[in-house]
Design an enzyme around this catalytic site. Structure first.
Site, PDB file in Angstrom:
ATOM      1  N   TYR A 145      28.531 -20.236  -4.940  1.00 50.56           N
ATOM      2  CA  TYR A 145      29.282 -19.266  -5.751  1.00 50.56           C
ATOM      3  C   TYR A 145      30.420 -18.657  -4.940  1.00 50.56           C
ATOM      4  O   TYR A 145      31.554 -18.529  -5.420  1.00 50.56           O
ATOM      5  CB  TYR A 145      28.326 -18.189  -6.260  1.00 50.56           C
ATOM      6  N   LYS A 149      34.514 -18.699  -5.662  1.00 49.35           N
ATOM      7  CA  LYS A 149      35.339 -17.504  -5.893  1.00 49.35           C
ATOM      8  C   LYS A 149      36.417 -17.355  -4.813  1.00 49.35           C
ATOM      9  O   LYS A 149      37.502 -16.852  -5.077  1.00 49.35           O
ATOM     10  CB  LYS A 149      34.455 -16.257  -5.990  1.00 49.35           C
TER      11      LYS A 149
HETATM   12  P1  NAI Z   1      28.407 -13.321 -18.569  1.00 49.69           P
HETATM   13  O1  NAI Z   1      27.436 -14.454 -18.349  1.00 49.69           O
HETATM   14  O2  NAI Z   1      27.926 -12.067 -19.199  1.00 49.69           O
HETATM   15  O3  NAI Z   1      29.677 -13.872 -19.365  1.00 49.69           O
HETATM   16  C1  NAI Z   1      30.293 -15.085 -19.005  1.00 49.69           C
HETATM   17  C2  NAI Z   1      30.858 -15.741 -20.252  1.00 49.69           C
HETATM   18  O4  NAI Z   1      31.476 -16.986 -19.847  1.00 49.69           O
HETATM   19  C3  NAI Z   1      29.779 -16.100 -21.285  1.00 49.69           C
HETATM   20  O5  NAI Z   1      30.163 -15.632 -22.566  1.00 49.69           O
HETATM   21  C4  NAI Z   1      29.697 -17.612 -21.218  1.00 49.69           C
HETATM   22  O6  NAI Z   1      29.368 -18.230 -22.458  1.00 49.69           O
HETATM   23  C5  NAI Z   1      31.123 -17.984 -20.781  1.00 49.69           C
HETATM   24  N1  NAI Z   1      31.149 -19.310 -20.175  1.00 49.69           N
HETATM   25  C6  NAI Z   1      30.331 -19.780 -19.193  1.00 49.69           C
HETATM   26  N2  NAI Z   1      30.594 -21.078 -18.954  1.00 49.69           N
HETATM   27  C7  NAI Z   1      31.586 -21.434 -19.814  1.00 49.69           C
HETATM   28  C8  NAI Z   1      32.270 -22.646 -20.064  1.00 49.69           C
HETATM   29  N3  NAI Z   1      31.955 -23.771 -19.399  1.00 49.69           N
HETATM   30  N4  NAI Z   1      33.251 -22.654 -20.991  1.00 49.69           N
HETATM   31  C9  NAI Z   1      33.556 -21.529 -21.692  1.00 49.69           C
HETATM   32  N5  NAI Z   1      32.937 -20.351 -21.512  1.00 49.69           N
HETATM   33  C10 NAI Z   1      31.951 -20.315 -20.587  1.00 49.69           C
HETATM   34  O7  NAI Z   1      29.015 -13.042 -17.113  1.00 49.69           O
HETATM   35  P2  NAI Z   1      29.883 -11.821 -16.521  1.00 49.69           P
HETATM   36  O8  NAI Z   1      29.009 -11.107 -15.584  1.00 49.69           O
HETATM   37  O9  NAI Z   1      30.607 -11.095 -17.576  1.00 49.69           O
HETATM   38  O10 NAI Z   1      30.924 -12.666 -15.619  1.00 49.69           O
HETATM   39  C11 NAI Z   1      32.249 -12.937 -16.029  1.00 49.69           C
HETATM   40  C12 NAI Z   1      33.049 -13.343 -14.816  1.00 49.69           C
HETATM   41  O11 NAI Z   1      32.974 -12.317 -13.841  1.00 49.69           O
HETATM   42  C13 NAI Z   1      32.587 -14.620 -14.124  1.00 49.69           C
HETATM   43  O12 NAI Z   1      33.715 -15.374 -13.714  1.00 49.69           O
HETATM   44  C14 NAI Z   1      31.833 -14.098 -12.916  1.00 49.69           C
HETATM   45  O13 NAI Z   1      31.846 -15.026 -11.851  1.00 49.69           O
HETATM   46  C15 NAI Z   1      32.636 -12.865 -12.588  1.00 49.69           C
HETATM   47  N6  NAI Z   1      31.930 -11.860 -11.805  1.00 49.69           N
HETATM   48  C16 NAI Z   1      30.772 -11.289 -12.260  1.00 49.69           C
HETATM   49  C17 NAI Z   1      30.128 -10.341 -11.496  1.00 49.69           C
HETATM   50  C18 NAI Z   1      28.853  -9.697 -11.928  1.00 49.69           C
HETATM   51  O14 NAI Z   1      28.205  -9.076 -11.091  1.00 49.69           O
HETATM   52  N7  NAI Z   1      28.467  -9.782 -13.205  1.00 49.69           N
HETATM   53  C19 NAI Z   1      30.662  -9.910 -10.186  1.00 49.69           C
HETATM   54  C20 NAI Z   1      31.885 -10.575  -9.811  1.00 49.69           C
HETATM   55  C21 NAI Z   1      32.478 -11.507 -10.600  1.00 49.69           C
END
Ligand code: NAI
Length: 244
Positions: A145, A149
Site C-alpha cells: 500500500y 501511495k
Molecule cells: P472506501 O473503501 O470507503 O471507499 C473507496 C471507494 O473506491 C469505494 O466506493 C469503492 O467501491 C471504490 N473503488 C475501489 N476499487 C475501485 C475500482 N477498481 N474502480 C472503481 N472504484 C473503486 O475507502 P476510503 O477510506 O474512503 O478511501 C478512499 C481513498 O482514500 C483511497 O484511495 C485510500 O487509499 C485513501 N486513503 C484512505 C485512508 C483511510 O484511512 N481511510 C487514509 C489515507 C488514504
C-alpha cells in the site's frame, strides 16, 4: 451560490468514505457532480452515477464520455478510488502487488488520460489525487500500500509538470488514518476492534482519526480556483503525523 458554480466534478470512488464526502461537499458548493464507482451505493439524486472499474480502461473511457455527454465537459477530477493492503513484503504475493498498483496507481493514470482532453477545454481545470501518509512516512505492515501511495505522490508531481502550461493543476492530499467504511471494515475484522481503534487513534498525533469531511475540505480547496497558483503539491491531512 458557491465557488464551484458552473463547474463539473468527477469523483472516483465517490460511492463511499472520502469520495462520498467530497462529492457531497462539491455538490453543496455548486458543482455538478458525477461519481465513478463500482456501485451507486445510494447516491443522492442530484449526482450522476457512472459505473466503471478503474482497472478496466474501456469502462473508464466510456464513463468519462458519459459524463461529458451529460454535463458538457469536465473541470475537476478527484482521483480517489483506491484499495488497501496489509502486511510486510514477505507476505505480499506478486498478484497482490499487481492488483494494488493496478487500482491505486494505474487506475489514476487511466482516469487522468481519459479526462485530459476535456480538462484542456476548462477555464478552471484541476486534478486532485488521494495519496496517503503511507506514501510519505514509513508505516509498519503496509509495504504494498505504501509503495502504491508513494507512486501516487510522485505521479502527482510529474503530471503537474507535464500539464501546467495547459492550465491544468494537479495536486494530492495525503490523509492520515480516516474514519471511513474501509477503516471500519478493518476494525471489524480485528480480533479486538476496540483495542485496534485505540491503537490507530494513538498513532495520530492529534489523538483521533481524521474525518472524511476534513479530507474533503482539503480536496475542495485544491480543486477550487482559490488554489489557482498551487500545483504539484501533496497536502498532508494527517493530524500532524508527517510533522513529527
Ligand atoms: P472506501 O473503501 O470507503 O471507499 C473507496 C471507494 O473506491 C469505494 O466506493 C469503492 O467501491 C471504490 N473503488 C475501489 N476499487 C475501485 C475500482 N477498481 N474502480 C472503481 N472504484 C473503486 O475507502 P476510503 O477510506 O474512503 O478511501 C478512499 C481513498 O482514500 C483511497 O484511495 C485510500 O487509499 C485513501 N486513503 C484512505 C485512508 C483511510 O484511512 N481511510 C487514509 C489515507 C488514504
Amino acid at each position: 451560490m458557491g465557488d464551484f458554480d458552473g463547474l463539473v466534478a468527477l469523483v472516483t470512488g465517490g460511492g463511499s468514505g472520502i469520495g462520498r464526502s467530497t462529492a457531497e461537499l462539491l455538490s453543496g458548493r455548486g458543482a455538478r457532480v458525477a461519481v465513478l464507482d463500482l456501485a451507486a451505493n445510494g447516491l443522492p439524486e442530484e449526482m450522476l452515477f457512472v459505473r466503471a472499474d478503474v482497472t478496466d480502461d474501456q469502462s473508464v473511457r466510456d464513463a468519462v464520455a458519459a459524463v461529458v455527454e451529460h454535463f458538457g465537459g469536465i473541470d475537476v477530477v478527484v482521483n480517489n478510488a483506491g484499495i488497501g493492503a496489509q502486511g510486510d513484503v514477505a507476505a505480499a504475493t506478486d498478484d497482490e502487488w499487481l492488483k494494488v498498483l493496478d487500482v491505486n496507481v494505474v487506475g489514476m493514470a487511466r482516469v487522468a488520460r481519459a479526462c485530459l482532453p476535456h480538462l484542456r477545454n476548462s477555464r478552471a481545470a484541476a486534478i486532485v489525487n488521494t495519496g496517503s501518509i503511507a506514501g510519505t512516512a514509513g508505516l509498519p505492515q503496509r509495504a504494498v500500500y505504501s509503495a502504491s501511495k508513494g507512486a501516487v505522490h510522485a505521479f502527482t508531481r510529474a503530471l503537474a509538470a507535464d500539464h501546467i502550461r495547459e492550465g491544468i493543476r494537479v495536486n494530492a492530499v495525503a490523509p492520515g488514518t480516516a474514519d471511513t467504511p474501509w477503516v471500519r471494515r478493518l476494525l471489524d475484522s480485528a480480533p479486538d476492534p476496540a483495542a485496534e481503534l485505540a491503537a490507530l487513534e494513538a498513532r495520530q498525533p492529534h489523538g483521533r482519526l481524521v474525518s472524511a469531511d476534513e479530507i474533503a475540505g482539503a480536496i475542495a480547496y485544491l480543486a477550487s480556483p482559490l488554489s489557482g497558483s498551487t500545483t504539484g503539491t501533496v497536502l498532508a491531512v494527517d493530524g500532524g503525523m508527517d510533522a513529527l
